[in-house]
Design a protein around this motif. Structure first.
Motif, PDB file in Angstrom:
ATOM      1  N   GLU A 147       0.812  -1.212   0.000  1.00  0.00           N
ATOM      2  CA  GLU A 147       0.000   0.000   0.000  1.00  0.00           C
ATOM      3  C   GLU A 147       0.848   1.266   0.000  1.00  0.00           C
ATOM      4  OE1 GLU A 147       0.820  -0.607   4.356  1.00  0.00           O
ATOM      5  OE2 GLU A 147       0.649  -1.819   2.554  1.00  0.00           O
ATOM      6  N   LYS A 148       2.133   1.123   0.348  1.00  0.00           N
ATOM      7  CA  LYS A 148       3.071   2.254   0.293  1.00  0.00           C
ATOM      8  C   LYS A 148       3.935   2.204  -0.970  1.00  0.00           C
ATOM      9  CE  LYS A 148       2.162   3.591   4.635  1.00  0.00           C
ATOM     10  NZ  LYS A 148       1.528   4.889   4.970  1.00  0.00           N
ATOM     11  N   PRO A 170      11.635   4.660   6.163  1.00  0.00           N
ATOM     12  CA  PRO A 170      12.195   5.736   5.325  1.00  0.00           C
ATOM     13  C   PRO A 170      11.640   7.120   5.646  1.00  0.00           C
ATOM     14  CG  PRO A 170      11.713   3.819   3.985  1.00  0.00           C
ATOM     15  CD  PRO A 170      11.119   3.552   5.340  1.00  0.00           C
ATOM     16  N   GLY A 171      10.398   7.195   6.115  1.00  0.00           N
ATOM     17  CA  GLY A 171       9.826   8.496   6.455  1.00  0.00           C
ATOM     18  C   GLY A 171      10.587   9.179   7.570  1.00  0.00           C
ATOM     19  N   TYR A 172      11.023   8.387   8.538  1.00  0.00           N
ATOM     20  CA  TYR A 172      11.796   8.954   9.650  1.00  0.00           C
ATOM     21  C   TYR A 172      13.119   9.520   9.142  1.00  0.00           C
ATOM     22  CZ  TYR A 172      15.026   9.142  13.576  1.00  0.00           C
ATOM     23  OH  TYR A 172      15.966   9.548  14.474  1.00  0.00           O
ATOM     24  N   LEU A 179       6.587  10.002   2.163  1.00  0.00           N
ATOM     25  CA  LEU A 179       7.132   8.664   2.391  1.00  0.00           C
ATOM     26  C   LEU A 179       6.584   8.119   3.702  1.00  0.00           C
ATOM     27  CD1 LEU A 179      10.929   8.686   1.414  1.00  0.00           C
ATOM     28  CD2 LEU A 179       9.069   7.428   0.337  1.00  0.00           C
ATOM     29  N   PHE A 180       5.828   7.039   3.613  1.00  0.00           N
ATOM     30  CA  PHE A 180       5.190   6.443   4.779  1.00  0.00           C
ATOM     31  C   PHE A 180       4.404   7.539   5.500  1.00  0.00           C
ATOM     32  CE2 PHE A 180       8.141   3.457   3.243  1.00  0.00           C
ATOM     33  CZ  PHE A 180       7.687   2.208   3.630  1.00  0.00           C
ATOM     34  N   ASP A 181       4.651   7.797   6.785  1.00  0.00           N
ATOM     35  CA  ASP A 181       3.932   8.875   7.480  1.00  0.00           C
ATOM     36  C   ASP A 181       4.881   9.995   7.876  1.00  0.00           C
ATOM     37  OD1 ASP A 181       1.584   7.518   7.214  1.00  0.00           O
ATOM     38  OD2 ASP A 181       1.499   6.786   9.271  1.00  0.00           O
TER      39      ASP A 181
END
Length: 551
Positions: A147-148, A170-172, A179-181
């Protein structure tokens, strides 16, 4: 004003009205929640006599018997027939010999020492684990999230191989909201997910690279958590997989490993956070050999119920984990990890809130289940077991209120809703806080992934709306920055260490007592309504609840 905002405001007004109409009736209940009672319970649970409250030890026996006796004394009934206990079947696996992780095939051979450089164990129910020259592949963050549109394993066969990966997601790393949240950790950032996914992919070994910021805790926490015996639910999926080793290495060890492969560590970890990353064969091999002691054992959730009146077949569950890490002889001097803040405070609050319900002038409509769960520190095992083997129907459970580590720093203007925006249970917390001239704030450190690290999450995963209400940061005397900094100092110095002791001469109880009263009022207001709060539309758990409720 949008229809959505109008509906939200009406709901808050309704809940506040319910709070005010019931104020007179709950004054005695609130007054029964006292600092002295909390102090006495915490002092007992965090005492050396309870030996760090490790599951399947004498410390557990003392803890669960104390909780059962106190619930009975208060007047609550046993929730599992004539028993206050729900037995949780476990497998206890202990590495019996010192182990080292050998890395070969590069510019230099590396021998990573257990605890200082590397730490880990096995989920396999075997007497001996032997991995010989397993090919190492760097799989970035080790994530497969369709889903990402992200798959670090795409086109890769890792059967019989060792996967090396980064913690968090990867968002972090990029703080890119696309990217992600973004900076907020998703479930894909958690170590539990990474080991599970490695097992699903067929890997023989999985190695996570620790980094303090990304993990949200220092290496010492990993050392303490992975030293000694490890507990797994009997029949768990990992033990049925081919994954022989789940392990961590320090950042320094990872840098040496990449250097031995002739690769630039910083360059490759940066590339791992970019869309289109491809796994990298490192031309290195991993070897490890150790023996195990395998024991089948059990632990217990403690479950007590205060029956409701008109809707006694509907339930609200208060959860707090009673377990900690027991005794670790590797520590010099004080070797007992008493877990006073984490989570003797939350466990003690269950008893205070339970007593408050018995002081109501009229019995509330819904039944209240007090569930002190085991093995939270081993991966939320006790709450997972209950969620999969509930004593009361989950489609009759209106919501979960989770309590994990109370405030010891002083009064705050706020309380934190970890995972704020997930469900309409938030509205109940907002209403009670506003009634008390306080406010709710979202998690100030979402990159730490706290939503996935406490027992409410086990219930969320099966669809039950869950509220993780936690201590605030906006200190009444010193403000937000001070609150955040002091919380960080405490975590770095004491989290999962023997220094998490009961210190009544240092702790401030005025904020703790206010928070516990908020927990009570939130549950009380939910107990006198007909509403089953729902997940919000964007929540990944909504479809599970809808199916459960046959919507």
């Amino acid at each position: 004003m949008s229809k959505k905002n109008y509906t939200f405001i009406l709901m808050i007004i309704f809940i506040i009205a319910a709070c005010n109409s019931g104020k007179k009736g709950i004054e005695n209940a609130l007054a029964s929640i006292t600092v002295d009672d909390l102090k006495n319970h915490i002092a007992t649970l965090a005492s050396d006599e309870f030996m760090g409250r490790a599951p399947a030890t004498i410390g557990e026996e003392k803890t669960i018997n104390y909780m059962a006796e106190e619930f009975k004394k208060i007047g609550l009934k046993s929730a599992n027939g004539d028993s206050y206990f729900q037995e949780v079947p476990l497998v206890k696996i202990t590495a019996q010999s010192p182990m080292a992780l050998d890395i070969s095939g590069g510019q230099q051979n590396l021998n990573l020492a257990f605890s200082d450089d590397f730490i880990g164990g096995t989920p396999q129910i075997k007497d001996e684990i032997q991995i010989d020259e397993s090919e190492i592949i760097f799989v970035g963050y080790g994530i497969n999230a369709p889903e990402k549109n992200w798959n670090d394993y795409e086109g890769l066969d890792v059967k019989g191989k060792t996967v090396l990966m980064l913690v968090n997601d990867p968002g972090y790393a990029t703080e890119d909201i696309n990217l992600f949240d973004g900076k907020s950790m998703t479930i894909y950032g958690r170590w539990t997910y990474k080991f599970d996914e490695a097992a699903r992919q067929g890997a023989s070994a999985a190695i996570i690279i620790h980094e303090t910021g990304a993990a949200a805790y220092p290496w010492a926490v990993v050392q303490n958590s992975w030293s000694g015996s490890q507990l797994y639910l009997e029949g768990n999926d990992l033990s049925k997989s081919d994954l022989q080793l789940q392990s961590w290495i320090t950042t320094e060890s990872a840098q040496k490993l990449f250097g031995s492969a002739g690769m630039d560590y910083n360059e490759l970890i940066a590339s791992a956070a970019k869309p289109g990353f491809k796994p990298i064969k490192m031309n290195l091999n991993a070897s490890v050999n150790f023996k195990n002691k395998v024991e089948y054992t059990k632990s217990n959730n403690v479950a007590a119920i205060w029956p409701g009146n008109k809707q006694s077949d509907e339930y609200i569950i208060y959860t707090a984990h009673w377990d900690h890490f027991g005794v670790n002889p590797d520590f010099e001097g004080d070797s007992i990890l008493n877990g006073a803040v984490d989570n003797a405070t939350g466990t003690a609050s269950l008893l205070s809130i339970a007593e408050a319900f018995t002081k109501l002038p009229e019995v509330q409509n819904r039944s209240i289940l007090f569930l002190a769960v085991t093995c939270e520190e081993q991966g939320l095992l006790g709450s997972k077991f209950y969620a999969e083997n509930p004593l009361y129907s989950l489609n009759k459970t209106a919501g979960i209120i989770n309590i994990d580590a109370l405030n010891i720093l002083g009064r705050t203007k706020d309380m934190t809703i970890v995972g704020m925006g997930n469900s309409k249970l938030d509205n109940y917390a907002v209403a009670v806080l506003e009634k008390n001239q306080r406010y709710a704030t979202p998690d100030p450190k979402p990159e730490q992934g706290s939503y996935f690290r406490s027992d409410h999450f086990s219930f969320a995963k099966v669809g039950v709306p869950s509220l993780y209400l936690s201590k605030g940061i906006d200190d009444v005397e010193h403000g937000k920055e001070w609150g955040l900094e002091e919380s960080k100092k405490w975590l770095m110095a004491n989290y999962h260490k023997p220094s998490d002791n009961y210190e009544p001469e240092i702790w401030k109880f005025n904020g703790m007592i206010e928070d516990v009263k908020v927990y009570f009022e939130v549950g009380y207001n939910l107990s006198i309504t007909n509403e089953f709060p729902e997940w919000n539309a964007a929540s990944p758990f909504k479809s599970l609840r809808d199916k459960m409720m046959k919507k």
